[in-house]
Design an enzyme around this catalytic site. Structure first.
Site, mmCIF file in Angstrom:
data_model
loop_
_atom_site.group_PDB
_atom_site.id
_atom_site.type_symbol
_atom_site.label_atom_id
_atom_site.label_comp_id
_atom_site.label_asym_id
_atom_site.label_seq_id
_atom_site.Cartn_x
_atom_site.Cartn_y
_atom_site.Cartn_z
ATOM 1 N N GLY A 49 -5.130 14.741 -1.974
ATOM 2 C CA GLY A 49 -6.239 13.884 -2.366
ATOM 3 C C GLY A 49 -6.307 12.680 -1.446
ATOM 4 O O GLY A 49 -5.307 12.303 -0.822
ATOM 5 N N GLN A 54 -8.379 4.309 1.174
ATOM 6 C CA GLN A 54 -7.206 4.685 1.967
ATOM 7 C C GLN A 54 -7.531 4.855 3.450
ATOM 8 O O GLN A 54 -6.618 4.933 4.268
ATOM 9 C CB GLN A 54 -6.581 5.969 1.430
ATOM 10 N N CYS A 93 2.045 9.321 -2.317
ATOM 11 C CA CYS A 93 0.771 8.780 -1.845
ATOM 12 C C CYS A 93 0.809 8.661 -0.332
ATOM 13 O O CYS A 93 1.796 8.181 0.228
ATOM 14 C CB CYS A 93 0.546 7.412 -2.487
ATOM 15 N N LEU A 94 -0.266 9.096 0.316
ATOM 16 C CA LEU A 94 -0.340 9.019 1.774
ATOM 17 C C LEU A 94 -0.300 7.575 2.267
ATOM 18 O O LEU A 94 0.068 7.313 3.405
ATOM 19 C CB LEU A 94 -1.613 9.719 2.274
ATOM 20 N N HIS A 135 -5.124 9.884 -10.029
ATOM 21 C CA HIS A 135 -4.492 9.129 -8.943
ATOM 22 C C HIS A 135 -5.560 8.574 -7.992
ATOM 23 O O HIS A 135 -5.528 7.397 -7.616
ATOM 24 C CB HIS A 135 -3.521 10.059 -8.200
ATOM 25 N N GLU A 136 -6.528 9.425 -7.624
ATOM 26 C CA GLU A 136 -7.563 8.992 -6.666
ATOM 27 C C GLU A 136 -8.520 7.985 -7.294
ATOM 28 O O GLU A 136 -8.937 7.024 -6.635
ATOM 29 C CB GLU A 136 -8.323 10.191 -6.092
ATOM 30 N N HIS A 139 -7.121 4.610 -7.128
ATOM 31 C CA HIS A 139 -7.309 3.980 -5.810
ATOM 32 C C HIS A 139 -8.641 3.231 -5.742
ATOM 33 O O HIS A 139 -8.725 2.172 -5.123
ATOM 34 C CB HIS A 139 -7.298 5.033 -4.693
#
Length: 166
Positions: A49, A54, A93-94, A135-136, A139
């Protein structure tokens, strides 16, 4: 093969990750390019995701692909309209490489948004897809998994170590 465009993934503690993203009002070629670039970036980083903040863009846009029958999901202005049940599981997380955490999430959600052309869409999800959506969406509201995790620990994945040349 179409031209891929990989964007730089913003890393914690960059302030953009703590801001609330703005609603998308223009469904045009700029949005389509952003969605395409976000998908390319997510796949290139082996993520499941990615949210626009991000990649430094404060817009309410997410892409998710957990490797199930849905394949790539693009959601513009996503909103969770129903959440029930509970699950506790690991997340990474990226934007926070090297860390994972155990995060409590709703097990089943209904999420609504728009596609890249502004058409309303809705998904009902459970388990891992549900976790990825939540999660997204976090963000988009400036919330990171480390803010809500019950525990945070070093990520240990052998395949990541090999990629890092270890």
């Amino acid at each position: 093969m179409p031209f891929m465009s990989i964007r730089l993934i913003v890393k914690h503690p960059d302030a953009v990750l703590r801001e609330r993203a703005q609603e998308v009002t223009k469904f045009n070629s700029n949005l389509h390019k952003l969605l395409d670039d976000m998908a390319d970036t997510m796949y290139d980083a082996d993520g499941v995701g990615l949210a626009a903040p991000q990649v430094g863009i404060l817009k309410r846009v997410i892409v998710v692909d957990v490797g199930d029958e849905h394949e790539l999901i693009e959601l513009v202005n996503p909103e969770i309209v129903l959440a029930e049940g509970e699950q506790l599981g690991p997340e990474g997380c990226l934007s926070i490489p090297g860390l994972q955490g155990d995060v409590k999430r709703s097990n089943r959600i209904v999420i609504r948004g728009q596609d890249r052309n502004g058409k309303p869409i809705q998904y009902e999800s459970t388990e891992f897809l549900s976790r990825a959506f939540q999660h997204e969406v976090d963000h988009l509201n400036g919330v990171l998994f480390i803010d809500t995790a019950e525990s945070v620990y070093e990520a240990r994945k052998p395949e990541e170590n090999r990629q890092d040349g270890e």
